[in-house]
Design an enzyme around this catalytic site. Structure first.
Site, PDB file in Angstrom:
ATOM      1  CG  ASP A  83     -52.170 -78.234  75.811  1.00  0.00           C
ATOM      2  OD1 ASP A  83     -51.837 -78.836  74.321  1.00  0.00           O
ATOM      3  OD2 ASP A  83     -51.606 -78.631  76.515  1.00  0.00           O
TER       4      ASP A  83
ATOM      5  CG  ASP B 113     -51.000 -71.987  78.703  1.00  0.00           C
ATOM      6  OD1 ASP B 113     -51.135 -72.796  79.366  1.00  0.00           O
ATOM      7  OD2 ASP B 113     -50.860 -72.079  77.754  1.00  0.00           O
TER       8      ASP B 113
END
Length: 375
Positions: A92, A271
């Site tokens: 990320d 996720d």
């Protein structure tokens, strides 16, 4: 990176596919355990691969940049060698973490200035240096730098935020195209579709990201406080615009029910910290429903944690796990986390199997009702 659809099912948008990366193949739909600071909390790499059967894990740019620092990771030869995980990794960009800092960050056209939550030191993330940092971390899939708006943002704020995110995205891709991977394998950059809860903004954002012909696309800014039905609606709006031959990643989602409903709507990758965070607090997910292991009803229940379990830890008894959790024993958090992650991976693996067999929809509808039960 290549993506190949292997199965679809009439009456649903659910798909099965294979995503090929420099560190191996990923069978989709897939859930990705979150390893924010380079580790999935309490779980060894061996158990992630052999017991939980994770195919890809996450790291986070913000946390890894602050600690241990990019120079340490570069010296190790990238995150794969640093944490000894030899499968695919996604990072990320750190945008969500920076924007969750509230008063200790400031946005501008240049990027985001923020203070470290560790020691208060000042830092700047720009679209360019976030790409450079992720190049150094060495993830197989890296994410564009964006602003994640709160779920209750009004239209004007969401519109201005999306326009900034789109300008930043242009800069991310320019930097990505003029830099090279550092460790001998390719990296893919996924743009993120924002737009809050406004269909016209979501559609506009999806149309914009398509112009980059990326290897895959992410849907961000959901599961941040908006009602579930709105999250599903926005997912449908975005997936109607995104290319069918590229993977779709719904960021930060979510519960087992959220995952099945989103697979039904055409999402391939997920996720969430929920399996490990909730596990540490004594919440267990099973195919028959949710267990709060702290409840007194389990105090003298010596049956296995999950008789149909998918992990070796499920042979421990409910009474023993309750004792560990109540006593704040480290092993309790590890067992619960490992059970939950194994269950999440079983869930998406079974969804893939049902899609391939052509009976996903009926199985999903039945499973959703079971998953909502409180045991």
């Amino acid at each position: 990176m290549k993506f190949k659809l292997t199965a679809t099912e009439n009456g649903t948008q659910a798909r099965a596919g294979i995503l090929s990366t420099g560190h191996g193949q990923i069978e989709t739909p897939i859930f990705m355990p979150v390893g924010t600071a380079g580790s999935v909390k309490g779980i060894h790499a061996r158990d992630l691969k052999e017991d939980i059967q994770a195919q890809i894990i996450l790291g986070n740019t913000y946390h890894l940049y602050l600690r241990p620092g990019i120079s340490v990771i570069e010296t190790a030869g990238g995150l794969h060698k640093f944490n000894r995980w030899d499968g695919p990794i996604l990072t990320d960009s750190g945008g969500y973490q920076v924007f969750s800092l509230g008063d200790i960050r400031k946005l501008s056209e240049e990027g985001a200035r923020f203070q470290s939550h560790i020691n208060g030191s000042y830092h700047l993330f720009t679209p360019e240096n976030v790409i450079d940092i992720q190049r150094s971390i060495g993830a197989d899939i890296i994410m564009a730098f964006d602003e994640c708006t709160p779920g209750d943002a009004d239209f004007n704020y969401a519109k201005k935020s999306l326009e900034l995110t789109q300008r930043w995205l242009d800069r991310c891709f320019r930097q990505f195209e003029k830099t090279e991977p550092k460790y001998g394998y390719s990296q893919s950059l996924f743009p993120i579709v924002q737009g809050n809860t406004f269909p016209q903004l979501r559609k506009q954002a999806a149309e914009h990201v398509k112009t980059f012909n990326a290897d895959g696309y992410a849907i961000g800014g959901l599961s941040v406080g908006e009602p579930e039905n709105v999250m599903y609606e926005m997912t449908e709006v975005v997936n109607a615009e995104l290319p069918e031959n590229k993977p779709r990643y719904l960021m930060g989602v979510g519960t087992p029910v959220n995952i099945l409903e989103s697979i039904d709507r055409g999402v391939d990758m997920f996720d969430c910290v929920m399996p490990t965070r909730n596990g540490r607090n004594g919440m267990l997910f099973t195919a028959k429903g949710v267990i709060n292991i702290r409840n007194k009803k389990w105090e003298n229940d010596h049956s296995p944690i999950d008789e149909n379990g998918n992990s070796f830890v499920d042979f421990y008894s409910k009474a023993y796990l309750r004792h560990l959790i109540i006593s704040n024993e480290m092993l309790g958090a590890q067992i619960a986390s490992q059970h939950n992650l194994a269950f999440y991976l079983w869930l998406v693996k079974t969804a893939r199997q049902k899609i391939t067999e052509g009976n996903f929809k009926s199985w999903k509808d039945e499973m959703v009702q079971q998953l909502k039960s409180r045991l």
